[in-house]
Design a protein around this motif. Structure first.
Motif, PDB file in Angstrom:
ATOM      1  N   MET A   1     -65.164   8.570  50.549  1.00  0.00           N
ATOM      2  CA  MET A   1     -64.009   8.933  51.359  1.00  0.00           C
ATOM      3  C   MET A   1     -64.473   9.737  52.551  1.00  0.00           C
ATOM      4  O   MET A   1     -65.315  10.623  52.431  1.00  0.00           O
ATOM      5  N   GLN A  15     -50.735   7.583  53.812  1.00  0.00           N
ATOM      6  CA  GLN A  15     -51.422   7.760  52.535  1.00  0.00           C
ATOM      7  C   GLN A  15     -50.834   8.938  51.755  1.00  0.00           C
ATOM      8  O   GLN A  15     -50.722   8.900  50.524  1.00  0.00           O
ATOM      9  N   TRP A  19     -49.195   8.781  48.105  1.00  0.00           N
ATOM     10  CA  TRP A  19     -49.657   9.653  47.019  1.00  0.00           C
ATOM     11  C   TRP A  19     -48.498  10.353  46.334  1.00  0.00           C
ATOM     12  O   TRP A  19     -48.468  10.484  45.111  1.00  0.00           O
ATOM     13  N   LEU A  26     -53.932   5.217  44.777  1.00  0.00           N
ATOM     14  CA  LEU A  26     -55.005   5.775  45.596  1.00  0.00           C
ATOM     15  C   LEU A  26     -56.245   6.030  44.752  1.00  0.00           C
ATOM     16  O   LEU A  26     -56.168   6.195  43.537  1.00  0.00           O
ATOM     17  N   TRP A  30     -59.079  10.389  47.137  1.00  0.00           N
ATOM     18  CA  TRP A  30     -57.886  10.713  47.927  1.00  0.00           C
ATOM     19  C   TRP A  30     -56.853  11.480  47.112  1.00  0.00           C
ATOM     20  O   TRP A  30     -56.134  12.343  47.651  1.00  0.00           O
ATOM     21  N   SER A  59     -62.432  17.315  47.592  1.00  0.00           N
ATOM     22  CA  SER A  59     -63.064  15.997  47.599  1.00  0.00           C
ATOM     23  C   SER A  59     -64.575  16.113  47.497  1.00  0.00           C
ATOM     24  O   SER A  59     -65.228  15.308  46.823  1.00  0.00           O
TER      25      SER A  59
END
Length: 892
Positions: A1, A15, A19, A26, A30, A59
């Motif tokens: 990502m 997005q 989510w 996803l 993400w 992340s």
């Protein structure tokens, strides 16, 4: 990502909306990003920029946990650490150097911390000498447990000076042992552990941690590389015995043919740093992974015998080579067994000793995967990759892997990356095929020298660093002058002490009183109130009850059930395993009845009598090799029980040929380890084609010598009953191969009366029940074809022909056959009749023996020699079968 570059605000907004509405659509990256984003938005005074940065840190943490192993320095032959992964760069997450000292509160990280601290923790945990694959585990509890154990300690264990010196001693002993063998027994194969000495450190740590955690039995399976070293330095096998095997002077101390020294099993009670523990090393052939299911079966039998809590008391450990682990399908079969009811063993610790070469084959030609361990990802279990020259990391991983296994009862994999200092064996030149690799290896110091240098730098004195090596060198020299202990390693001790090693023509009483059998009739047909069997099954159970009570018409499945019930009530455990064996391939057994309303299972044999022995009947997975290997291991540990493996069709047993050849048939001669394992192999020609007709009788008979096996083809239910009971009544144990029927299961002529169960014994030869007064022709056969011969004789009113059934094909008691033929007039004709082709069946084995018995070679009546076992046409089969019967009587 990535959140930089071509990611637009509009796309990011879309997005985020997705989510909130459908998070599962996803990726995990993400999802972590947006979770962190929302958390950051809720912080007092938070702004959008901080929210984005916090999500980026979330992340990054996820990515390190997921991919950090690719940046770990686990290969001891790499002179520098691997290059940084672009996927782990700060820029890939929209972060930079100016963020390092900024404090973040990640969603799935313990407490607030600076990015610099977070990175240091992640790199130390996942990118140092240990790499971990665990994010494929679906169970959140297990993932969180691993995160906490690893990140809180940064994947390190603080060791005391004494513990460090003990590790050094293990490394030195491993090296000195190999060097001593090389000097004293020059040129002999030993499959050296040099380059992988940290395996001794790992096993030592595993045994000590297991003992301190309540494990009483550690059962190990491993191939030949390093095996002698493990025997000497982990199991404590007397050095003088190992040296005697090199000198080849133990002939009188071993029973049978024996085997090479790096295939032999061994067991010992050892006192470790964590307490006492029993160590057992399974014997194995050169078929590298074939021993895997054997170990699991042994452990299953042991922990069942211990009762509740047994799984945590028995620890299976399997050592694999990298090429074999990736290349041999039985590895995947064993993984598939690990969570199946009836085969679970509480989790296995797998150690892949990665030499980075398979004989002479490079990894690029040995597997299609990044790691040798990737096959293990078929299960959601952790995989640890550890540098073999980082012995403290090896100890840490061993302890962590064991703790995981004990906590979750799951398998766990440790890949120990090392190298092979010599070739495949000590006489091999690896430079022929891997010159560059072996140029690096030749320049590489030994692991114990590297670790000693590190300890010296940490403050250890030269005396501390050399003391253990000096003591071990003296022990090696002293052992060379001592005589071997002949008591070590023999197979008949502990639970095997009450069984004879030698066989004999025993004829134990196997009858059961009729009154007792009638009691079983009621018990086996009893359906509890509120249970809803299938109507057809209910009728079948009632029919069995009626035939027993009537005393006649007892079919094959009834005879088998009575054998099981009688043994269970006498205290003999019974285990039956195989594909579809609960119902029976041919819908004949129904040992487990399914409630049609709720799916619950009823096993009537479990209620044969109060205080009875345990019964286990399990449908196996679709495998022959692993399941039969498992049952062989189970039978080794349960000599007092009846352990049976049933093939779906006897033809399919060749999928387990390695287990049959290397363990079942020859284990007694090679390793002094026999079993009472029973194989049920459905056999018989009914026009079902070449894969559903022939269990290959000839192959099993070709394996027979020195009374290593028992081969039987019983033709009546009462014969099966007495045969199974005889198997556990004998004073010795040998595997029993039983060719079982298909069409005979429902043939009215193939039934027995109750008195036949209540009196008599198994008869290796069944003489003609309707023998003519003056026979001129003797037809000898075995199994199903007898009924076709008998039917033709009756229909055509043929006189002067007598029929013999050989019910036991090996050991063939010729003296009993001679007794049966004594006093007969001169026969005009003696013929052997079989439905198998001439190059198959019992004829190739029996031909010279019958010739010796009768003084003339019997005529052969059967199919001509064939490449395939049977024809595919049902019509052609019928013609062939009829021709055999015609020829059997045509010359009378």
């Amino acid at each position: 990502m990535a959140i930089a570059g071509n990611v637009t605000p509009q796309w990011l907004e879309e997005q985020y909306r997705l989510w909130r509405e459908q998070p599962d659509r996803l990726s995990a990256d993400w999802r972590a990003f947006f979770e962190g984003f929302d958390l950051a938005r809720e912080l007092p005074g938070a702004d959008c920029e901080l929210a984005v940065k916090t999500s980026a840190v979330d992340s990054l943490i996820y990515r390190y946990r997921d991919l950090g192993h690719r940046q770990a320095w686990t290969n001891p032959l790499d002179e520098t650490p691997p290059a940084d992964l672009p996927e782990l760069a700060l820029a890939a997450f929209g972060l930079g150097e100016d963020d390092l000292d900024r404090t973040f509160r990640p969603l799935r990280y313990p407490g607030p911390a600076t990015l610099r601290h977070i990175l240091a923790t992640l790199r130390a945990t996942y990118c140092d000498s240990i790499g971990v694959e665990f994010m494929h585990i679906q169970e959140p509890t297990e993932r969180q447990w691993l995160k906490e154990r690893m990140e809180e300690s940064r994947n390190r264990t603080e060791l005391s000076r004494a513990e460090q010196l003990a590790i050094l001693a293990r490394l030195q002993e491993a090296t000195l042992f190999e060097q001593f063998l090389h000097r004293r027994f020059l040129g002999q194969k030993r499959f050296s552990l040099e380059g992988g000495e940290s395996l001794i450190v790992l096993l030592d740590a595993l045994a000590a941690s297991a003992a301190s955690g309540g494990v009483t039995d550690l059962v190990l399976g491993m191939p030949h590389r390093g095996r002698l070293n493990v025997l000497a330095n982990v199991f404590g096998k007397p050095l003088e015995n190992i040296f005697a095997e090199f000198e080849d002077n133990l002939e009188l101390a071993f029973v049978g043919e024996g085997d090479v020294k790096y295939h032999q099993g061994f067991s010992a009670d050892r006192r470790t740093a964590g307490g006492p523990i029993h160590l057992s090393l399974a014997s194995n052939p050169s078929h590298l992974e074939a021993v895997d299911p054997v170990v699991i079966g042994k452990c299953r039998a042991r922990h069942v015998s211990y009762g509740p809590g047994g799984r945590k008391r028995v620890l299976p450990v399997l050592i694999h080579g990298d090429a074999a682990f990736a290349g041999q399908g039985i590895v995947a079969e064993v993984f598939n067994l690990s969570r199946l009811d009836g085969y679970q063993s509480g989790g296995t610790v797998h150690v892949v000793l990665n030499n980075q070469i398979g004989f002479t084959t490079d990894p690029a030609h040995a597997r299609s995967t990044v790691y040798a361990t990737d096959v293990a990802k078929m299960l959601p279990i952790p995989i640890f990759h550890v540098n073999g020259e980082a012995p403290e990391s090896v100890v840490h991983v061993a302890r962590l892997a064991l703790e995981y296994r004990q906590t979750f009862a799951r398998d766990v994999v440790i890949e120990l990356l090392c190298y092979r200092r010599h070739g495949h064996n000590e006489g091999d030149e690896p430079g022929f095929t891997q010159p560059l690799m072996y140029d690096r290896i030749r320049r590489r110091p030994a692991a114990h020298d590297l670790y000693a240098a590190a300890l010296q730098q940490a403050g250890c004195t030269p005396d501390e660093l050399t003391a253990a090596a000096t003591r071990y060198t003296a022990a090696l020299e002293a052992a060379l002058t001592r005589p071997a202990d002949p008591r070590q390693g023999l197979g008949y001790h502990a639970k095997w002490e009450r069984f004879r090693r030698e066989t004999g023509a025993e004829d134990p009483d196997t009858a059961v009183p009729e009154a007792r059998l009638r009691e079983f009739a009621e018990i086996l047909a009893r359906i509890p109130a509120g249970f809803h069997p299938h109507p057809k099954v209910a009728r079948l159970m009632e029919k069995r009850r009626e035939t027993i009570l009537a005393g006649e018409g007892l079919d094959w499945a009834t005879g088998e059930a009575l054998a099981f019930a009688s043994l269970l009530t006498e205290g003999t455990p019974v285990r039956l395993s195989g594909q579809d064996c609960r119902r029976g391939t041919f819908n004949q057994r129904h040992a487990a009845i399914v409630d049609q309303a709720n799916g619950q299972i009823l096993v009537p044999l479990a209620f044969a009598a109060p205080g009875q022995a345990p019964v286990q009947i399990y449908d196996s997975m679709l495998s022959e090799a692993a399941v039969l290997g498992f049952e062989y291991g189970h039978a080794l540990e349960m000599p007092e029980g009846l352990t049976i493996w049933e093939a779906q069709f006897g033809d399919f047993a060749n999928g387990a040929q390695v287990i049959i050849d290397q363990f079942i048939a020859s284990g007694g001669a090679k390793w002094d380890r026999s079993t009472g394992l029973v194989l049920f192999l459905p056999h018989g020609y009914e026009g079902q084609g070449p894969e559903h007709s022939n269990a290959r009788i000839e192959r099993y008979l070709a394996l027979c010598a020195e009374e290593n096996l028992q081969i039987a083809y019983p033709s009546t239910p009462a014969q099966l009953f007495h045969l199974l009971r005889r198997q556990v009544k004998l004073s010795y144990r040998r595997p029993l191969i039983v060719f079982t029927p298909k069409s005979l299961l429902r043939l009215p002529a193939c039934t027995s009366t109750l008195p036949e169960f209540a009196a008599g014994r198994f008869a290796p030869l069944l003489a003609d029940p309707q023998a003519p007064a003056e026979p001129h022709t003797l037809l000898i056969c075995t199994g199903k074809i007898y009924y076709e011969l008998a039917e033709r004789r009756q229909l055509d009113r043929i006189d002067g022909v007598t029929l013999w059934r050989l019910e036991q094909l090996y050991p063939l008691r010729l003296e009993r056959l001679a007794e049966a033929a004594a006093g007969w007039p001169q026969l005009r004709r003696i013929a052997w009749v079989q439905e198998e082709p001439e190059n198959m069946g019992a004829w190739p084995f029996l031909r010279p023996q019958l010739n010796r018995l009768f003084g003339v070679e019997p005529e052969y009546v059967g199919r001509p020699a064939m490449a395939a076992t049977a024809v595919g046409s049902h019509r052609r089969h019928g013609k062939e079968q009829a021709l055999i019967i015609d020829r059997a009587y045509g010359a009378t």
